[in-house]
Design a protein around this motif. Structure first.
Motif, mmCIF file in Angstrom:
data_model
loop_
_atom_site.group_PDB
_atom_site.id
_atom_site.type_symbol
_atom_site.label_atom_id
_atom_site.label_comp_id
_atom_site.label_asym_id
_atom_site.label_seq_id
_atom_site.Cartn_x
_atom_site.Cartn_y
_atom_site.Cartn_z
ATOM 1 N N ARG A 633 0.817 -1.206 0.000
ATOM 2 C CA ARG A 633 0.000 0.000 0.000
ATOM 3 C C ARG A 633 0.860 1.269 0.000
ATOM 4 N NH1 ARG A 633 -2.584 -1.291 4.084
ATOM 5 N NH2 ARG A 633 -1.556 -0.022 5.681
ATOM 6 N N ASP A 634 2.032 1.214 0.662
ATOM 7 C CA ASP A 634 2.859 2.414 0.819
ATOM 8 C C ASP A 634 3.909 2.573 -0.263
ATOM 9 O OD1 ASP A 634 1.410 2.812 3.073
ATOM 10 O OD2 ASP A 634 2.964 2.151 4.473
ATOM 11 N N LEU A 635 4.236 1.505 -1.011
ATOM 12 C CA LEU A 635 5.327 1.595 -1.991
ATOM 13 C C LEU A 635 5.043 2.608 -3.103
ATOM 14 C CD1 LEU A 635 8.055 0.659 -3.019
ATOM 15 C CD2 LEU A 635 6.914 -1.283 -4.146
ATOM 16 N N PRO A 636 3.839 2.686 -3.691
ATOM 17 C CA PRO A 636 3.636 3.661 -4.783
ATOM 18 C C PRO A 636 3.919 5.102 -4.373
ATOM 19 C CG PRO A 636 1.856 2.047 -4.742
ATOM 20 C CD PRO A 636 2.643 1.831 -3.499
ATOM 21 N N GLY A 637 3.661 5.473 -3.114
ATOM 22 C CA GLY A 637 3.889 6.844 -2.694
ATOM 23 C C GLY A 637 5.231 7.068 -2.041
ATOM 24 N N ALA A 638 6.065 6.030 -1.978
ATOM 25 C CA ALA A 638 7.349 6.164 -1.294
ATOM 26 C C ALA A 638 8.265 7.136 -2.021
ATOM 27 C CB ALA A 638 8.013 4.793 -1.178
ATOM 28 N N ILE A 639 8.204 7.182 -3.349
ATOM 29 C CA ILE A 639 9.083 8.093 -4.104
ATOM 30 C C ILE A 639 8.682 9.544 -3.847
ATOM 31 C CG2 ILE A 639 9.828 8.763 -6.411
ATOM 32 C CD1 ILE A 639 9.371 5.901 -7.308
ATOM 33 N N ALA A 640 7.386 9.820 -3.913
ATOM 34 C CA ALA A 640 6.920 11.196 -3.715
ATOM 35 C C ALA A 640 7.223 11.688 -2.305
ATOM 36 C CB ALA A 640 5.418 11.281 -4.002
ATOM 37 N N ARG A 641 7.138 10.777 -1.334
ATOM 38 C CA ARG A 641 7.390 11.204 0.044
ATOM 39 C C ARG A 641 8.875 11.298 0.356
ATOM 40 N NH1 ARG A 641 3.387 7.256 0.881
ATOM 41 N NH2 ARG A 641 5.031 5.812 1.538
ATOM 42 N N GLY A 642 9.725 10.831 -0.549
ATOM 43 C CA GLY A 642 11.156 10.875 -0.295
ATOM 44 C C GLY A 642 11.646 9.764 0.595
ATOM 45 N N ASP A 643 10.895 8.680 0.697
ATOM 46 C CA ASP A 643 11.327 7.561 1.541
ATOM 47 C C ASP A 643 12.423 6.733 0.877
ATOM 48 O OD1 ASP A 643 9.430 8.360 3.321
ATOM 49 O OD2 ASP A 643 7.915 6.875 2.704
ATOM 50 N N LEU A 644 12.539 6.823 -0.460
ATOM 51 C CA LEU A 644 13.558 6.062 -1.191
ATOM 52 C C LEU A 644 14.794 6.922 -1.405
ATOM 53 C CD1 LEU A 644 11.398 4.302 -3.948
ATOM 54 C CD2 LEU A 644 12.185 3.339 -1.791
ATOM 55 N N HIS A 645 15.935 6.317 -1.303
ATOM 56 C CA HIS A 645 17.179 6.998 -1.620
ATOM 57 C C HIS A 645 18.178 5.987 -2.149
ATOM 58 C CE1 HIS A 645 17.949 5.456 2.451
ATOM 59 N NE2 HIS A 645 19.240 5.476 2.125
ATOM 60 N N LEU A 646 19.252 6.493 -2.748
ATOM 61 C CA LEU A 646 20.273 5.636 -3.348
ATOM 62 C C LEU A 646 21.554 5.711 -2.538
ATOM 63 C CD1 LEU A 646 19.869 6.397 -7.177
ATOM 64 C CD2 LEU A 646 18.884 4.518 -5.862
ATOM 65 N N VAL A 647 22.245 4.586 -2.479
ATOM 66 C CA VAL A 647 23.600 4.516 -1.948
ATOM 67 C C VAL A 647 24.470 3.865 -3.017
ATOM 68 C CG1 VAL A 647 22.919 4.446 0.481
ATOM 69 C CG2 VAL A 647 23.098 2.315 -0.818
ATOM 70 N N TYR A 648 25.779 4.093 -2.919
ATOM 71 C CA TYR A 648 26.687 3.640 -3.963
ATOM 72 C C TYR A 648 27.827 2.843 -3.323
ATOM 73 C CZ TYR A 648 24.175 7.144 -6.650
ATOM 74 O OH TYR A 648 23.183 7.884 -7.262
ATOM 75 N N GLN A 649 28.097 1.666 -3.909
ATOM 76 C CA GLN A 649 29.192 0.826 -3.399
ATOM 77 C C GLN A 649 30.310 0.782 -4.426
ATOM 78 O OE1 GLN A 649 28.342 -3.344 -2.623
ATOM 79 N NE2 GLN A 649 29.762 -3.328 -0.901
ATOM 80 N N PRO A 650 31.569 1.061 -3.996
ATOM 81 C CA PRO A 650 32.684 1.092 -4.947
ATOM 82 C C PRO A 650 33.007 -0.289 -5.514
ATOM 83 C CG PRO A 650 33.230 2.206 -2.886
ATOM 84 C CD PRO A 650 31.974 1.451 -2.639
ATOM 85 N N VAL A 651 33.532 -0.279 -6.731
ATOM 86 C CA VAL A 651 34.086 -1.462 -7.387
ATOM 87 C C VAL A 651 35.536 -1.117 -7.725
ATOM 88 C CG1 VAL A 651 33.956 -3.049 -9.326
ATOM 89 C CG2 VAL A 651 31.850 -2.111 -8.341
ATOM 90 N N ALA A 652 36.486 -1.880 -7.159
ATOM 91 C CA ALA A 652 37.908 -1.562 -7.298
ATOM 92 C C ALA A 652 38.564 -2.501 -8.296
ATOM 93 C CB ALA A 652 38.609 -1.656 -5.949
ATOM 94 N N GLY A 653 39.541 -1.950 -9.052
ATOM 95 C CA GLY A 653 40.318 -2.750 -9.986
ATOM 96 C C GLY A 653 41.604 -3.213 -9.331
ATOM 97 N N VAL A 654 41.868 -4.500 -9.381
ATOM 98 C CA VAL A 654 43.054 -5.058 -8.731
ATOM 99 C C VAL A 654 44.318 -4.545 -9.405
ATOM 100 C CG1 VAL A 654 44.269 -7.199 -8.213
ATOM 101 C CG2 VAL A 654 41.779 -7.091 -7.990
ATOM 102 N N ARG A 655 44.349 -4.535 -10.726
ATOM 103 C CA ARG A 655 45.549 -4.100 -11.441
ATOM 104 C C ARG A 655 45.710 -2.584 -11.349
ATOM 105 N NH1 ARG A 655 44.347 -6.217 -15.892
ATOM 106 N NH2 ARG A 655 45.457 -8.187 -15.541
ATOM 107 N N GLU A 656 44.590 -1.849 -11.473
ATOM 108 C CA GLU A 656 44.660 -0.388 -11.441
ATOM 109 C C GLU A 656 44.843 0.161 -10.020
ATOM 110 O OE1 GLU A 656 42.434 -1.914 -14.905
ATOM 111 O OE2 GLU A 656 42.343 -2.202 -12.718
ATOM 112 N N ARG A 657 44.488 -0.651 -8.999
ATOM 113 C CA ARG A 657 44.647 -0.288 -7.587
ATOM 114 C C ARG A 657 43.872 0.980 -7.238
ATOM 115 N NH1 ARG A 657 48.053 -3.116 -4.874
ATOM 116 N NH2 ARG A 657 48.544 -1.501 -3.321
ATOM 117 N N ARG A 658 42.686 1.117 -7.765
ATOM 118 C CA ARG A 658 41.847 2.256 -7.444
ATOM 119 C C ARG A 658 40.389 1.892 -7.736
ATOM 120 N NH1 ARG A 658 40.084 5.287 -11.818
ATOM 121 N NH2 ARG A 658 40.950 4.695 -13.852
#
Length: 895
Positions: A633-658
């Protein structure tokens, strides 16, 4: 034809026989009319029954009995004519004899029609020889007897037809007997009884011919006895003919074996001996022997000698074949590794051969003369009966079967019955031939493999496979009214022990918990480890007793533990470890997986409420349904209310070391329920058709935030997860294009991640959708690779640039060589297909070292960086510590 009809006709024949006999012996004047009328009634009734039964038989099966019905009809017609000629004696002969004479060749046709079709008819020279001997012998014997009898009755008054009658009627009987004998020997097994009854009918017909001839030619001098014999033989001829038709099984059991001509040979020798003795007796008594009779006797002697010679040749040939077969059999038996044991009908061993001592651990004299079942284990005493029953039913599906045989010096040997046969092959009282082989070592190996397959190697408890098999048995018992329950036990705080104190401490904790569960469980309960820190109990009791046990487990496992540090130095920190338990009752009609799911749902309810407790499945299901309804019931309005947000997880290269890229992950902070796991609301969005607008928002938000990061000088790729439902909606390319245009992010920096379930949807339109994304410049990644059922052949067709291994591959690779080998194969597969391989879920340095040594070039997990919001991401990227990827000596060589 039905048995009731045959029985009724046979009863009628008996009654008519008794009535006609009384009429003839008393000399009643009405006998001249009533006797032919009775024979006409009997013959007509037999003809009607035979014709009716023949119409019910298909094809060739009914032909013999239609011919026999015709013969009976001709006999009835003859007797009707005899009744019409009232006043004449039955024995006087006349026009009524014509249909009777015509019935003889029709009867011969019956025997011919019983034989197999010409293509499958193999009568054989010996059968024909026996038939010829019987024909000549019966003709000679009948001629001698009838000639002497007529001489005694008529004396000098014998007319010129005397010789013709003395030779003709016996010839008719001889032909009938010879043809009947050939039929008995040559017909298939399904018709042998029928042919035997037919031979009896022919013998009765021959008796009618001879006795009728005596009555007709004696003019009453022979007395009423011969007339009585004629009538009774007539009725017997009809009765045996009906029995022959009723015994025919050609329609229900076609084919079958042909009989060996033993009976025919015996009958032929008996008939020939009787005929030769009659001729010889006549010569000794001074009776003149006519030339035809002498010639027949000589021919009979020659044929009998030829038949005897053929039997001698057959016996010699069969002896040689038997000796050769016996030699082959002995060589076969002694060259194999099995022991051949022959049992009689009582189950006693009559013969053994082969490596008896090596395979059975007993000498031959310890087996011969003893009952085999007495040497078997009490639980296996039915082994011989099961094998015999399987052979009796014609489908030995129970082979090979295994039992335990007592050894000479004690102990038991596992013995396998690898083959079996019946000594006679057909009779129920035949013995058995068994092939036995010692399989003790093999069975011991199988039991050890089964133990390993059903036992957890760390705790010694039964594993998931053993638990599910026991649960299936509990479901069967539930159908019979026996109650049981499932308890799922999950440890709270185990991950902290594993991460901080090390895997050895985690293993010790698991063993301690296993011991505690064993101690609390009752004798009839099953304790198992399902995997990780999850245990299960199958409680042999109802919900009340299971709940009491679950509460005792929670109380016992709620303790604080201290383990030495991973470096073996000072004592480590104190860990608070407890347990959460979910309960589900085993109910009739459910399956094992559904029962476990119910218990797991109750367990999740305990976890959501703060852990360290017990919940039953009914309560968990109600609350889970309420939670799902609230989230939907609450999922359709979650975006408008600002309940959803994004987080970001790094992906590192072994050879590039970054850090080379980031993966966007969506999170939902519900205002009432708190943080909702992504796997819960993403699945809900897919089920309720909300996943496309949800992922459209993720695409637009992630590309906009990432574009700002790139504009600040950071060349990073962005990974966004896309549901297969979004692909199936046929709007993914449009949504991606719109998001890129609005954000200004280059397409080469966007990596669209689809799960490997796309491989299960063999839809060319999905391929086209992914190909358009690739043509747009985006990278395509196959996420959670290895989690489902991948088709490698189909993988080669997809425009995939990156393979992301599921975290299940990475977990435990530092301690599991097989898991490490599997990861290596995935890395090699990616290299072969020209795809980069990313390892997800990398959490420890040990896992990193194994992945680097296997050639995996990209790592993602808590070791290299946890998910962070977009504002914190620049600091994480710029402040990335290359040492998290290990020393430079561990890095991949530059290709």
């Amino acid at each position: 034809m039905g048995p009731a009809a045959v029985a009724a006709v046979l009863t009628l024949l008996v009654l008519l026989g008794a009535g006609t006999t009384a009429l003839q012996l008393t000399g009643a004047p009405s006998a001249a009319v009533l006797v032919p009328a009775a024979l006409a009634l009997a013959s007509g009734t037999g003809a009607a029954v035979l014709a009716t039964g023949a119409r019910r038989l298909p094809g060739r099966a009914g032909r013999p009995w239609r011919a026999m019905a015709l013969a009976a009809g001709l006999l009835a017609l003859g007797q009707v004519l005899a009744v019409a000629r009232a006043g004449r004696d039955l024995a006087a002969g006349g026009v009524e004899e014509a249909p009777t004479v015509l019935a003889v060749p029709v009867a011969v046709a019956v025997a011919v029609l019983l034989l197999p079709p010409r293509a499958g008819r193999r009568v054989g020279s010996r059968v024909l020889l026996d038939g010829a001997v019987v024909t000549i012998a019966v003709g000679v014997l009948g001629g001698v007897v009838l000639d002497d009898l007529l001489d005694q009755l008529l004396g000098e008054t014998a007319g010129p037809g005397h010789g013709l009658i003395a030779a003709g009627y016996p010839l008719v009987g001889a032909v009938l007997c010879g043809v009947g004998l050939v039929a008995v020997t040559a017909v298939p097994e399904a018709r042998r009884r029928s042919a035997t009854w037919l031979l009896g009918s022919f013998l009765a017909m021959a008796t009618v011919a001879v006795s009728g001839a005596v009555s007709r030619t004696s003019g009453g001098a022979a007395g009423p006895g011969w007339s009585v014999v004629t009538v009774l033989a007539w009725l017997a001829m009809l009765g045996t003919g009906l029995c022959a038709a009723a015994a025919d099984r050609a329609a229900t059991a076609p084919g079958g074996r042909r009989a060996l001509p033993v009976r025919g040979a015996v009958l032929a020798h008996v008939a020939a001996t009787a005929a030769l003795l009659a001729v010889t007796g006549g010569v000794v008594a001074g009776r003149p022997v006519p030339a035809p009779e002498a010639a027949a006797a000589v021919a009979l002697l020659l044929l009998t000698s030829a038949r005897t010679l053929s039997w001698a040749l057959d016996a010699a040939r069969l002896t040689r074949r038997l000796e050769r077969t016996e030699g082959w059999f002995r060589a076969l038996v002694h060259s194999g590794d099995a022991v051949t044991v022959v049992l009689d009908a009582a189950g006693r061993v009559t013969s053994v051969s082969g490596p008896v001592a090596a395979q059975l651990g007993r000498a031959e004299d310890e087996l011969v003369g003893h009952e085999l079942i007495a040497l078997l284990h009490p639980d296996d005493r039915d082994l011989v009966e099961r094998v015999a029953a399987a052979l009796r039913d014609g489908c030995p599906d129970g082979l090979p079967a295994t039992g335990r045989l007592a050894g000479t010096h004690g102990g038991w040997r596992d013995v396998e019955v690898s083959g079996a046969a019946r000594t006679g092959g057909r009779r129920a009282d035949d013995g058995l031939v068994l092939h036995l082989r010692d399989v003790t070592e093999r069975r011991a190996g199988q039991r050890e493999l089964e133990r390993l397959a059903y036992t957890d190697s760390l705790t010694g408890l039964p594993n998931r496979a053993r638990f599910m098999a026991a649960l299936e048995g509990a479901l069967d018992r539930a159908a019979r009214g026996r109650r049981s329950c499932v308890l799922l036990v999950d440890l709270d705080g185990f991950k902290s022990v594993n991460d901080v104190a090390g895997h050895d401490a985690g293993d010790r904790l698991l063993c301690e918990v296993a011991d505690a569960l064993r101690a609390e469980a009752r004798s009839g309960d099953l304790v198992a480890r399902l995997g990780g820190d999850e245990f299960a109990l199958l409680v042999d009791a109802g919900p009340d007793a299971a709940m009491a046990l679950a509460e005792r487990l929670v109380a016992r496992l709620d303790v604080s533990r201290r383990y030495d540090g991973a470096d073996g130095g000072q004592a480590g920190p104190v860990f608070r470890v407890s347990a959460s338990v979910g309960l589900a009752e085993v109910v009739t009609g459910a399956d094992a997986s559904a029962t476990v799911r119910e218990a797991d749902l109750a367990l999740r309810t305990v976890k959501a409420e703060g852990k360290n407790g017990v919940r039953a499945s009914g309560e968990g299901l109600v609350e889970a349904a309420a939670r799902r309804s609230r989230l939907a019931r609450d999922l359709p309005g979650a975006i408008a209310r600002g309940d959803l947000h994004l987080v970001y997880q790094p992906v590192a290269g072994v050879r590039e070391r970054r850090v080379l890229g980031v993966e966007a992950l969506v999170r939902w902070d519900h205002p009432v329920l708190g943080p909702v796991p992504p796997e819960e609301f993403i699945g809900l969005a897919e089920d309720d058709g909300l996943v496309v607008p949800l992922q459209r928002w993720v695409l637009e938000t992630a590309t906009a935030e990432h574009a700002r990061l790139v504009a600040a000088g950071r060349d990073l790729k962005l990974g966004v997860n896309v549901s297969v439902r979004h692909l199936q909606a046929r709007c993914l390319v449009e949504d991606v294009t719109r998001a890129l245009e609005r954000s200004g992010l280059p397409a080469r920096l966007l990596m669209v991640e689809v799960t490997e379930s796309v491989l299960m949807d063999d839809d060319e339109r999905l391929l086209a959708e992914l190909a358009e994304l690739s043509a747009l410049g985006c990278l395509v990644s196959l996420d959670d690779f290895g989690k489902g059922y991948s088709s490698l052949a189909y993988l080669a067709r997809l425009p995939v640039d990156v393979l992301k291994m599921d975290r299940g591959f990475v977990s435990g690779i530092d301690t599991d060589p097989r898991g490490a080998a599997l990861v290596g194969s995935v890395v090699d597969l990616g290299r072969t297909l020209g795809m980069d391989v990313v390892a997800e879920g990398v959490e420890t340095a040990a896992q990193r070292e194994v992945l680097v040594s296997l050639g995996c070039g990209f790592l993602q997990g808590w070791l290299t960086g946890r998910p962070v919001p977009a504002p914190d991401l620049p600091a994480v990227v710029d402040g990335f510590d290359p040492d998290l990827l290990g020393g430079r000596q561990e890095q991949l060589p530059v290709p």
